[in-house]
Each structure stands twice: as C-alpha cells, then as structure tokens.
Design an enzyme around this catalytic site. Sequence first.
Site, PDB file in Angstrom:
ATOM      1  N   LYS A 127      12.534   9.781  35.040  1.00 52.62           N
ATOM      2  CA  LYS A 127      11.989   9.560  36.377  1.00 52.62           C
ATOM      3  C   LYS A 127      10.537   9.173  36.191  1.00 52.62           C
ATOM      4  O   LYS A 127       9.922   9.512  35.181  1.00 52.62           O
ATOM      5  CB  LYS A 127      12.069  10.840  37.198  1.00 52.62           C
ATOM      6  CG  LYS A 127      13.483  11.208  37.563  1.00 52.62           C
ATOM      7  CD  LYS A 127      13.486  12.038  38.808  1.00 52.62           C
ATOM      8  CE  LYS A 127      14.836  12.659  39.006  1.00 52.62           C
ATOM      9  NZ  LYS A 127      14.773  13.839  39.825  1.00 52.62           N
ATOM     10  N   HIS A 130       4.657  10.334  38.605  1.00 51.82           N
ATOM     11  CA  HIS A 130       4.014   9.938  39.866  1.00 51.82           C
ATOM     12  C   HIS A 130       2.717  10.700  40.102  1.00 51.82           C
ATOM     13  O   HIS A 130       2.304  11.522  39.281  1.00 51.82           O
ATOM     14  CB  HIS A 130       4.988  10.086  41.031  1.00 51.82           C
ATOM     15  CG  HIS A 130       5.523  11.473  41.198  1.00 51.82           C
ATOM     16  ND1 HIS A 130       4.722  12.504  41.615  1.00 51.82           N
ATOM     17  CD2 HIS A 130       6.753  11.990  40.992  1.00 51.82           C
ATOM     18  CE1 HIS A 130       5.449  13.600  41.658  1.00 51.82           C
ATOM     19  NE2 HIS A 130       6.675  13.321  41.282  1.00 51.82           N
ATOM     20  N   HIS A 133       2.370  14.458  39.623  1.00 58.80           N
ATOM     21  CA  HIS A 133       2.177  14.880  38.233  1.00 58.80           C
ATOM     22  C   HIS A 133       0.749  14.614  37.766  1.00 58.80           C
ATOM     23  O   HIS A 133       0.227  15.310  36.912  1.00 58.80           O
ATOM     24  CB  HIS A 133       3.180  14.173  37.312  1.00 58.80           C
ATOM     25  CG  HIS A 133       4.597  14.548  37.595  1.00 58.80           C
ATOM     26  ND1 HIS A 133       5.552  13.624  37.898  1.00 58.80           N
ATOM     27  CD2 HIS A 133       5.197  15.750  37.658  1.00 58.80           C
ATOM     28  CE1 HIS A 133       6.704  14.247  38.120  1.00 58.80           C
ATOM     29  NE2 HIS A 133       6.507  15.540  37.982  1.00 58.80           N
TER      30      HIS A 133
HETATM   31  N1  ARG Z   1       9.272  19.298  36.254  1.00 60.81           N
HETATM   32  C1  ARG Z   1       8.815  19.967  37.431  1.00 60.81           C
HETATM   33  C2  ARG Z   1       8.502  18.946  38.521  1.00 60.81           C
HETATM   34  O1  ARG Z   1       8.337  17.782  38.250  1.00 60.81           O
HETATM   35  C3  ARG Z   1       7.590  20.820  37.194  1.00 60.81           C
HETATM   36  C4  ARG Z   1       7.744  21.942  36.198  1.00 60.81           C
HETATM   37  C5  ARG Z   1       6.694  22.984  36.325  1.00 60.81           C
HETATM   38  N2  ARG Z   1       6.770  24.029  35.347  1.00 60.81           N
HETATM   39  C6  ARG Z   1       7.632  25.034  35.349  1.00 60.81           C
HETATM   40  N3  ARG Z   1       7.613  25.904  34.371  1.00 60.81           N
HETATM   41  N4  ARG Z   1       8.520  25.176  36.302  1.00 60.81           N
HETATM   42  O2  ARG Z   1       8.387  19.321  39.666  1.00 60.81           O
END
Ligand code: ARG
Length: 568
Positions: A127, A130, A133
Amino acid sequence: MLDIKQVVAKSINEQLPQLDFEQIYENLEYPPSVDMGDVALPCFKLSRLLRKSPAQIAQELAAGISTSEFIEKVEAVSGYLNFFINRPVFMEKVIDRIMAEQEKYGSLDIGKSRNIVIDYSAPNIAKPFHVGHLRSTAIGNSLRKIFEFMGYNCIGINYLGDWGTQFGKLIVAYNLWGSKEAVEDKGIKELMRLYVKFHQEAEKDPGLEDEARSWFARLERGDRQALELWQWFKNISIEEFKKVYDLMDVHFDYYTGESFYNDKIEPIIEELRQKGLLKESEGALIVDLEKYDMPPCLILKKDGSSLYATRDIAAAIHRKKEYNFDKCIYVTGASQSLHFRQWFKVIELMGYEWADDLIHVPFGIVSLSGEKLATRTGKVVLLEDILNEAIKKTLEIIESKNPGLENKEEVARYMGVGAVIFNDLYSNRIKDVSFSWDEILNFDGETGPYVQYTYARACSVIRKAAEAGSSENSFNSRLLQTKEEYLLCKALYEFPEKVEMALEQLEPSIITRYLVDLAQEFNRFYHEHSILVDDMELRKARLSLVKATKITLANGLRLIGLRPLEKV
Ligand code: ARG
C-alpha cells in the site's frame, strides 16, 4: 548550571521557610514583558495559607529580600513579586554555557542505561506510503532524537503492516490480472491497482473473497508459493519506503513487521487461556473488556487467524523480553486510540506490571486543502511525490533568490523535505494539520525555510567576522545593553527548559515553535543593530550572541529531524 528560577526561589524560601522549595519553584512565572521583571511570583495562592492579602505578601517579601550578585531589584506590584535580574551577569553565564557545551547545549544525562522502544512510521506493505505515515515518521523520529539527546538508548522499530488477509487478496489479484513486468516496473502503484481491482471485482463475484482467504491460509501454513509472492511484494515495498526514509534522513534499528510475530502468537493464546482471560463469542476468541467500558479485544477469528491486536500483544511481550524497555512508545493516528487502550488493558490483565510503560502517542489528520489524504479508493497522494514536489519548488525559490548558491540541489533537498517535516511538527500533535504549499515554503512565515534562513544568516555573519580577523570567544557582557540583545539571550536561555518539556509531553512541537520564536528574536536583534561594528569590544560581544544563536538553532533543528544548512 544557571537556573534563574532556582536563584529566585531560594531567596523567597529564605523569607518563607515554612513553604517548600519545589512548591515555590513551580509557581514562578516569566512575566509577559521583561519591563515587568524577569521572573515573578504570583502571591494569590499564598493568600489563604499565610492569611494575608496577596498585595501585602508581595510587599513584605519585597522588603525582606535583599539584592545580590544576581538579583538586582525586587518589586511588589498588585499581588505579584517581580524580580529583576542582573542582566550582564545573566548574559555572560548563558553565553558561556552555550559556548562550552556546544552541540550538547540543552541536553541532560537523565536517561543513562535506560532503553526506549519507539514504534513509528509502520507503513503497510503493498500500500502506498501516505501522509499519515509521514506524520508518524516525523514525530517518531523527533521523539527518538529528543530521547537520545537526554541520554536514553533508543530502539527504533518499523512495525511494517506485512501480514493479514489483504495478502491473500493481493495474490489472487496478481494471479488473475497482474504480470511480473508490470509489478517490477511500477512497484507499489501496480500493487495498489491490483488491490483496488480486487475490491471492485469482488463486489460482483463474492467467490473471490473465499479464494483470498484460502491463499492467506496457505500463507499462514508456510506454503512456498504463497510465501515467495508475499516476500516479493514485501521487498518491492520496502525498497520504495526506503527512498522516502533516505529523503527524510530517517533510520530504523529493526524492520520487524507484523509477520515477524506470527510464530510467537500461539504461546500467547495459551497464556491468555491459562490466565482465564479468553472467552468464546460467535466462534471467535475474545477478551471481554466490558468492565472497563470498552468493546471486547478480538484475539482469534473464527477461522483461527490472528488479528492486529493479537500481533501487537505478542510483539509487546517479545520487546519487553528482548529490550527490557523503560517505555515502549507507539506513534499512530488518533483513530487507533481505542485499539491501543484495549490491548494495553489485556497486557495489564495478564499481570504484567509494565503495562503502564506502554504509551500511545496519537496525532491528528493531515489534510490537503481540507480533503483527507488517505483513502481506500486508490486516490492517494503519495508521500514520495510530495517530497519531490517540495524539493522542486524549493529549488525554484533558490533559483530566483540566490542563483549563485553552491550545492543548490542538495540545499533544495534538505530545505524542501525539511519544510514538509517542519509543517508536520509545528502544531500540537493531536491537532489536524493542513497542507498548503504556499504556507510551508514561505521564507517569512513560521516555517522550516524561515528558521533555516535565519540559521544561515547567523553562519554568514560569523564567516564574515572570521574573514575580518575576529574569531576569539571572550567578550564583555556589560556592552550588551539593548533590549533586543537581552531578549535574544533570554530566548537562548529557555532552550533546555523547552527540551525537557518536549520530552515530558512527548511533544516535538514545543521545540518547533521555540525555534520560530528564537529565530524571530534573532532577526529583531539583527535588524536593529549592526554586529560587525568598528568598536572591537562591542563587536566581540555581539558576535558571541550570534555564535550562541547558531549553536542553539542547530541543536533544535536536529531534534526535529532537520539538518542545519550553513548556506541557503
Ligand atoms: N501499520 C499501521 C498503520 O498503517 C500502524 C502500526 C502501528 N504500530 C503498532 N504496533 N500497531 O496504521
């Protein structure tokens, strides 16, 4: 180390020994204007305790406190006790300290041998990366720098979203409509196209969903063909993410994503079962959190597959064992707050007293002229495109302002990317931020380029002075008699306090805002007064202020993840 509040609090404490020092210290304020004094004690809260009016308390204290090397005058004005400090002594101490500590100015050694895990950025494989992030990356990176500055040992983890049913969908879509060439050629954009196409087609043909589930099940069983495709998608994604990290100058110690914890889940389920926390609900396994006013935390789906929360629980337990962290910090959008509260609770219910050391650091949404930037429809603004655009636009500005600049490309790169990061870190993190090109690249606004430009201005003055042969550091602070000089020095003095606040509140914006204030004070001073004057003693004194400003701006810029640029 000089602490004006401490000197003042001590002198008050001598008059009021019945109060404790900390209490006095905490109550001291900086008056809104230095004409009213440098530090003030509002006496209103003391009124009840001492059974006197605030005005009377202030007057009595003013009469009792004698002046000293450091305190020049004490005045009582409508319930406030105002202290005026000896400015030359103060300025000499501040500037000397900055010169002595250099790139350590503002730091403390409070974090010795303590580990802080910071989980930030964490984009999802296949993905796009964006702007949400971007915020996580910018905030997490800055927090990391702040913790390190304070002596902590930081472990930066990129918890990639690299596991879950979406990989089953992607495999199905790739097999049906994809090609090796297109993926190799277009990378994430092609994976994204396949993913979107899957959803469109699945609406017409629900059988596709079953197929996707069965591919994900194969992946979970370690099927070779499924694993190979998944690994390939992952490699392609990481390669693209790394381009963004390079541009942003951000690094991680580990890229341990969700998949890394896949084989660490079973023992956790067993542990939850043994501790009597698991409950069955419509075929799924949950931890009931009704008592805590939260919806249940889903642990295993009906088909036995794990969930986002399950993997986070396994990851936290693993991290505690591996890094024995003092704190484990998660930087994500505020929309995930419930998720974190839920599974933090599960950890607590499991009996781990370190549940309190898990900290969610939420932030608001980034919008481009009011529109949410991250969508599921495929209309996403890619971060890499934004950064490249920022670089291009900055280069255009440089071409028009300073076409003769050396290393234009490199400067544009750090300044452009820095402008985007700065904008992200400027507001209180929980606030939504809007993104407007004109605003973030404005050299006169409250922006990254403005601070960079001010820094470069200070560097240029120092270079010119050195060419003229004045580079020694001793100076006579009694020659710094103007208000602008004093205010600039006062701003310099506040830096260590700001860093501490930023650490306590996990709030990089405190530093970002401070940098703008400091740059403004410096520019006021610069516009009001000549620095390279003929009077060599005065020149040395003013130059010392410029040098101290240069050091402090650089330290602050580094803490928010920007590289200070000597020439722009
Ligand atoms: N991959 C997730 C997202 O894009 C964020 C992960 C954050 N870290 C965690 N340990 N949950 O929303």
